[in-house]
Design a protein around this motif. Structure first.
Motif, PDB file in Angstrom:
ATOM      1  N   GLY A  78      -5.676   4.493   0.432  1.00 28.60           N
ATOM      2  CA  GLY A  78      -6.002   3.362  -0.427  1.00 28.60           C
ATOM      3  C   GLY A  78      -5.208   3.232  -1.701  1.00 28.60           C
ATOM      4  O   GLY A  78      -5.565   2.441  -2.573  1.00 28.60           O
ATOM      5  N   GLU A  79      -4.130   3.965  -1.833  1.00 29.00           N
ATOM      6  CA  GLU A  79      -3.307   3.844  -3.033  1.00 29.00           C
ATOM      7  C   GLU A  79      -2.516   2.540  -2.979  1.00 29.00           C
ATOM      8  O   GLU A  79      -2.096   2.092  -1.912  1.00 29.00           O
ATOM      9  N   LEU A  80      -2.337   1.920  -4.141  1.00 28.60           N
ATOM     10  CA  LEU A  80      -1.646   0.630  -4.252  1.00 28.60           C
ATOM     11  C   LEU A  80      -0.274   0.804  -4.891  1.00 28.60           C
ATOM     12  O   LEU A  80      -0.116   1.578  -5.838  1.00 28.60           O
ATOM     13  N   ARG A  81       0.678   0.050  -4.398  1.00 29.01           N
ATOM     14  CA  ARG A  81       1.996  -0.035  -5.030  1.00 29.01           C
ATOM     15  C   ARG A  81       1.966  -1.293  -5.896  1.00 29.01           C
ATOM     16  O   ARG A  81       1.805  -2.401  -5.387  1.00 29.01           O
ATOM     17  N   VAL A  82       2.098  -1.101  -7.199  1.00 26.53           N
ATOM     18  CA  VAL A  82       1.970  -2.211  -8.147  1.00 26.53           C
ATOM     19  C   VAL A  82       3.295  -2.416  -8.867  1.00 26.53           C
ATOM     20  O   VAL A  82       3.850  -1.485  -9.450  1.00 26.53           O
TER      21      VAL A  82
ATOM     22  N   THR B  92       0.855  -1.188   0.000  1.00 35.44           N
ATOM     23  CA  THR B  92       0.000   0.000   0.000  1.00 35.44           C
ATOM     24  C   THR B  92       0.889   1.235   0.000  1.00 35.44           C
ATOM     25  O   THR B  92       2.086   1.156   0.292  1.00 35.44           O
ATOM     26  N   GLN B  93       0.286   2.374  -0.314  1.00 34.65           N
ATOM     27  CA  GLN B  93       1.001   3.651  -0.317  1.00 34.65           C
ATOM     28  C   GLN B  93       0.115   4.672   0.381  1.00 34.65           C
ATOM     29  O   GLN B  93      -0.986   4.942  -0.081  1.00 34.65           O
TER      30      GLN B  93
ATOM     31  N   ALA C  79      -6.950  -1.353   0.876  1.00 38.03           N
ATOM     32  CA  ALA C  79      -5.833  -1.581  -0.044  1.00 38.03           C
ATOM     33  C   ALA C  79      -5.013  -2.794   0.380  1.00 38.03           C
ATOM     34  O   ALA C  79      -4.571  -3.579  -0.459  1.00 38.03           O
ATOM     35  N   ASP C  80      -4.821  -2.956   1.684  1.00 36.01           N
ATOM     36  CA  ASP C  80      -4.007  -4.062   2.178  1.00 36.01           C
ATOM     37  C   ASP C  80      -4.627  -5.424   1.846  1.00 36.01           C
ATOM     38  O   ASP C  80      -3.913  -6.406   1.649  1.00 36.01           O
ATOM     39  N   LEU C  81      -5.946  -5.478   1.739  1.00 38.68           N
ATOM     40  CA  LEU C  81      -6.626  -6.726   1.378  1.00 38.68           C
ATOM     41  C   LEU C  81      -6.324  -7.147  -0.068  1.00 38.68           C
ATOM     42  O   LEU C  81      -6.536  -8.299  -0.437  1.00 38.68           O
TER      43      LEU C  81
END
Length: 170
Positions: free
Chosen positions: A19-23, A14-15, A73-75
Motif C-alpha cells: 500500500g505504499e504510494l509514489r507521490v 503504487t510502490q 493504493a491503486d484506487l
C-alpha cells in the motif's frame, strides 16, 4: 487569498504490495514532503496519518494509515495530497508559489498595473516571475531586490520597480 491548505503532491503510482504510494511532490522536494506526519485529501476535508515516508529519487514514497494493499493504493492514483499551512515553517523571505500565483503586479511608485503573476520559474540563481498582461503577453521579471519592492500576500499585490526596457514594446 492565503489558503489554509496547500497542494503538496500527486499520487502517481503504487510502490510494492503493502500500500505504499509514489507521490510526485509539488513542493520544494520529496524530502520536504516526507517531513509531514499528517496530510489531507480535498483541501483539508479529510486528514490522513502518515505511517512512513521517505524520498526516492525525485518522488516521495508514502505509506498512509488504512492503505494496506496495492489494490487500495491503486484506487488513490491521480489524487492530490495537501499539507496544512500551519504545519509549515518557511525561512524569512521565502514564500509558497501558490500564494504568489494570481497576484496583481503593479509599479511601486506610480501604481500602474502591469498584469497578473501567472508562473514562477526556478532558474537556479534567482526565481523569475512570469507576468501576463491584459493582452495576454507574458513578461519575465527577475525576483531580485532591485526589481521586487514588496510582496503583500494578504492584499495579493506584488509591487515592482522595473528595470529599463522591461516593459518596452518590441
Amino acid at each position: 487569498m492565503i489558503k489554509p491548505f496547500l497542494e503538496a503532491g500527486k499520487v502517481v503510482a503504487t510502490q510494492g504490495l503493502r500500500g505504499e504510494l509514489r507521490v510526485q511532490p509539488w513542493c520544494d522536494s520529496a524530502a520536504f514532503l516526507c517531513q509531514f506526519k499528517r496530510l489531507y485529501w480535498r483541501a483539508g476535508e479529510q486528514e490522513v496519518k502518515v505511517v512512513s515516508a521517505r524520498p526516492h529519487k525525485n518522488l516521495a514514497l508514502i505509506k498512509l494509515e488504512g492503505v494496506d494493499s496495492v489494490e487500495q493504493a491503486d484506487l488513490l492514483r491521480g489524487r492530490v495530497l495537501f499539507i496544512r499551512r500551519e504545519d509549515c515553517r518557511l525561512p524569512e523571505g521565502e514564500y509558497f508559489i501558490q500564494d504568489l500565483i494570481g497576484m496583481q503586479v503593479c509599479d511601486a511608485d506610480s501604481g500602474q498595473i502591469y498584469g497578473k503573476l501567472t508562473d514562477v520559474l526556478k532558474t537556479g540563481a534567482n526565481d523569475v516571475y512570469q507576468v501576463t498582461n491584459q493582452e495576454g503577453k507574458d513578461i519575465l521579471i527577475p525576483s531580485i531586490p532591485q526589481v521586487v519592492a514588496e510582496r503583500n500576500l494578504k492584499e495579493g499585490v506584488l509591487k515592482i520597480r522595473p528595470m529599463e526596457g522591461m516593459f518596452d514594446e518590441d
